[in-house]
Design an enzyme around this catalytic site. Sequence first.
Site, PDB file in Angstrom:
ATOM      1  N   LYS A  11       0.989  -1.431   0.016  1.00 35.88           N
ATOM      2  CA  LYS A  11      -0.048   0.003   0.074  1.00 35.88           C
ATOM      3  C   LYS A  11       0.713   1.349   0.038  1.00 35.88           C
ATOM      4  O   LYS A  11       1.995   1.226   0.101  1.00 35.88           O
ATOM      5  CB  LYS A  11      -0.964  -0.050   1.273  1.00 35.88           C
ATOM      6  CG  LYS A  11      -1.998  -1.173   1.210  1.00 35.88           C
ATOM      7  CD  LYS A  11      -2.751  -1.264   2.523  1.00 35.88           C
ATOM      8  CE  LYS A  11      -3.604  -2.433   2.428  1.00 35.88           C
ATOM      9  NZ  LYS A  11      -4.544  -2.680   3.738  1.00 35.88           N
ATOM     10  N   TYR A  51     -11.961  -3.081  -3.031  1.00 35.24           N
ATOM     11  CA  TYR A  51     -12.546  -3.130  -1.783  1.00 35.24           C
ATOM     12  C   TYR A  51     -14.023  -2.986  -1.733  1.00 35.24           C
ATOM     13  O   TYR A  51     -14.819  -2.705  -0.745  1.00 35.24           O
ATOM     14  CB  TYR A  51     -11.927  -2.033  -0.784  1.00 35.24           C
ATOM     15  CG  TYR A  51     -10.536  -2.400  -0.486  1.00 35.24           C
ATOM     16  CD1 TYR A  51     -10.333  -3.458   0.357  1.00 35.24           C
ATOM     17  CD2 TYR A  51      -9.601  -1.346  -0.445  1.00 35.24           C
ATOM     18  CE1 TYR A  51      -8.922  -3.759   0.901  1.00 35.24           C
ATOM     19  CE2 TYR A  51      -8.189  -1.673  -0.169  1.00 35.24           C
ATOM     20  CZ  TYR A  51      -7.996  -2.902   0.604  1.00 35.24           C
ATOM     21  OH  TYR A  51      -6.945  -3.149   1.041  1.00 35.24           O
ATOM     22  N   ASN A 114      -1.852  -0.137   7.364  1.00 37.76           N
ATOM     23  CA  ASN A 114      -1.293  -1.476   7.750  1.00 37.76           C
ATOM     24  C   ASN A 114      -0.494  -2.084   6.598  1.00 37.76           C
ATOM     25  O   ASN A 114      -0.284  -3.219   6.175  1.00 37.76           O
ATOM     26  CB  ASN A 114      -2.273  -2.624   8.099  1.00 37.76           C
ATOM     27  CG  ASN A 114      -3.294  -2.560   7.407  1.00 37.76           C
ATOM     28  OD1 ASN A 114      -3.495  -2.339   6.059  1.00 37.76           O
ATOM     29  ND2 ASN A 114      -4.161  -3.634   7.498  1.00 37.76           N
ATOM     30  N   HIS A 117      -1.456  -5.512   1.441  1.00 40.11           N
ATOM     31  CA  HIS A 117      -2.805  -6.434   1.211  1.00 40.11           C
ATOM     32  C   HIS A 117      -2.356  -7.835   0.691  1.00 40.11           C
ATOM     33  O   HIS A 117      -1.303  -7.771  -0.214  1.00 40.11           O
ATOM     34  CB  HIS A 117      -3.669  -5.752   0.214  1.00 40.11           C
ATOM     35  CG  HIS A 117      -4.814  -6.633  -0.568  1.00 40.11           C
ATOM     36  ND1 HIS A 117      -5.997  -7.146   0.416  1.00 40.11           N
ATOM     37  CD2 HIS A 117      -4.925  -7.385  -1.620  1.00 40.11           C
ATOM     38  CE1 HIS A 117      -6.680  -7.657  -0.493  1.00 40.11           C
ATOM     39  NE2 HIS A 117      -5.899  -7.924  -1.487  1.00 40.11           N
ATOM     40  N   GLU A 128      -9.037 -10.532  -7.962  1.00 33.67           N
ATOM     41  CA  GLU A 128      -8.185  -9.237  -7.885  1.00 33.67           C
ATOM     42  C   GLU A 128      -7.149  -9.290  -8.972  1.00 33.67           C
ATOM     43  O   GLU A 128      -6.828  -8.205  -9.502  1.00 33.67           O
ATOM     44  CB  GLU A 128      -7.398  -9.442  -6.455  1.00 33.67           C
ATOM     45  CG  GLU A 128      -8.426  -8.913  -5.417  1.00 33.67           C
ATOM     46  CD  GLU A 128      -8.087  -9.492  -4.010  1.00 33.67           C
ATOM     47  OE1 GLU A 128      -6.774  -9.925  -3.712  1.00 33.67           O
ATOM     48  OE2 GLU A 128      -8.904  -9.266  -2.898  1.00 33.67           O
TER      49      GLU A 128
HETATM   50  P1  RTP Z   1      -6.661  -6.323   2.976  1.00 34.22           P
HETATM   51  O1  RTP Z   1      -7.676  -6.607   2.406  1.00 34.22           O
HETATM   52  O2  RTP Z   1      -5.974  -4.937   3.004  1.00 34.22           O
HETATM   53  O3  RTP Z   1      -5.344  -7.350   3.157  1.00 34.22           O
HETATM   54  O4  RTP Z   1      -6.906  -6.415   4.862  1.00 34.22           O
HETATM   55  P2  RTP Z   1      -7.575  -7.617   5.456  1.00 34.22           P
HETATM   56  O5  RTP Z   1      -8.284  -8.619   4.577  1.00 34.22           O
HETATM   57  O6  RTP Z   1      -6.599  -8.091   6.491  1.00 34.22           O
HETATM   58  O7  RTP Z   1      -8.769  -6.789   6.223  1.00 34.22           O
HETATM   59  P3  RTP Z   1     -10.140  -6.395   5.662  1.00 34.22           P
HETATM   60  O8  RTP Z   1     -11.261  -6.688   6.732  1.00 34.22           O
HETATM   61  O9  RTP Z   1     -10.541  -6.975   4.240  1.00 34.22           O
HETATM   62  O10 RTP Z   1      -9.919  -4.712   5.407  1.00 34.22           O
HETATM   63  C1  RTP Z   1      -9.639  -3.961   4.514  1.00 34.22           C
HETATM   64  C2  RTP Z   1      -8.476  -2.936   4.804  1.00 34.22           C
HETATM   65  O11 RTP Z   1      -9.269  -2.147   5.518  1.00 34.22           O
HETATM   66  C3  RTP Z   1      -8.673  -1.241   6.461  1.00 34.22           C
HETATM   67  N1  RTP Z   1      -9.294  -1.551   7.701  1.00 34.22           N
HETATM   68  N2  RTP Z   1      -9.719  -0.110   8.352  1.00 34.22           N
HETATM   69  N3  RTP Z   1     -10.167   1.499  10.564  1.00 34.22           N
HETATM   70  C4  RTP Z   1     -10.469   0.179  10.515  1.00 34.22           C
HETATM   71  O12 RTP Z   1     -11.229  -0.139  11.625  1.00 34.22           O
HETATM   72  C5  RTP Z   1     -10.197  -0.764   9.543  1.00 34.22           C
HETATM   73  N4  RTP Z   1     -10.584  -1.976   9.366  1.00 34.22           N
HETATM   74  C6  RTP Z   1      -9.920  -2.217   8.167  1.00 34.22           C
HETATM   75  C7  RTP Z   1      -7.331  -2.068   6.537  1.00 34.22           C
HETATM   76  O13 RTP Z   1      -6.258  -1.147   5.783  1.00 34.22           O
HETATM   77  C8  RTP Z   1      -7.501  -3.300   6.017  1.00 34.22           C
HETATM   78  O14 RTP Z   1      -6.238  -4.005   5.485  1.00 34.22           O
END
Ligand code: RTP
Length: 149
Positions: A11, A51, A114, A117, A128
């Site tokens: 990112k 997303y 974070n 991804h 994707e």
């Molecule tokens: P990613 O898709 O980026 O690999 O992340 P992930 O599966 O581990 O998590 P996901 O639940 O799909 O969330 C996507 C991205 O959204 C951001 N996020 N922000 N502020 C918040 O509470 C929050 N929760 C999620 C993070 O950048 C997360 O990687």
Amino acid sequence: MSLEQTFIMIKPDGVARGLVGEVIKRFEQKGYYLRALKLKNVERELAEEHYVDLKSKPFYPGLVEYIVSGPVVAMVWEGKQSVVTGRKIIGATNPLQSEPGTVRGDFCIDVGRNLIHGSDAVESAKREIALWFPEGLSNNKPFLKWIYE
Ligand code: RTP
């Protein structure tokens, strides 16, 4: 041998902080094959589509802003169980809960910054990869003799 592919994206914070090499090193050292890579300024539509499943979440607008805020590095890594193992290399979504030794555990703090991804399932990896590499992937043959028996 048919090998699984996963979509990994560094990112904007990871690119800006100079952590591209560190991430690539970890996937290479494991033995995964770098099938595709590009540095890309992300159009808003692409970030929104990537997303789309999170559209109803309160953090979605901020997440889209984050992804379009600077260049990302989009990659396809290939190898046995690359989706699930890629997620292990990356660590838990919330970096404060990511284990040390994972990318997020070692290099970041905030869930909204974070760094990386990784696809969460084989089906989402396919979606994707098609979204980020509409031009298709190379069909180079990696030399895998010292990775797989
Ligand atoms: P990613 O898709 O980026 O690999 O992340 P992930 O599966 O581990 O998590 P996901 O639940 O799909 O969330 C996507 C991205 O959204 C951001 N996020 N922000 N502020 C918040 O509470 C929050 N929760 C999620 C993070 O950048 C997360 O990687």
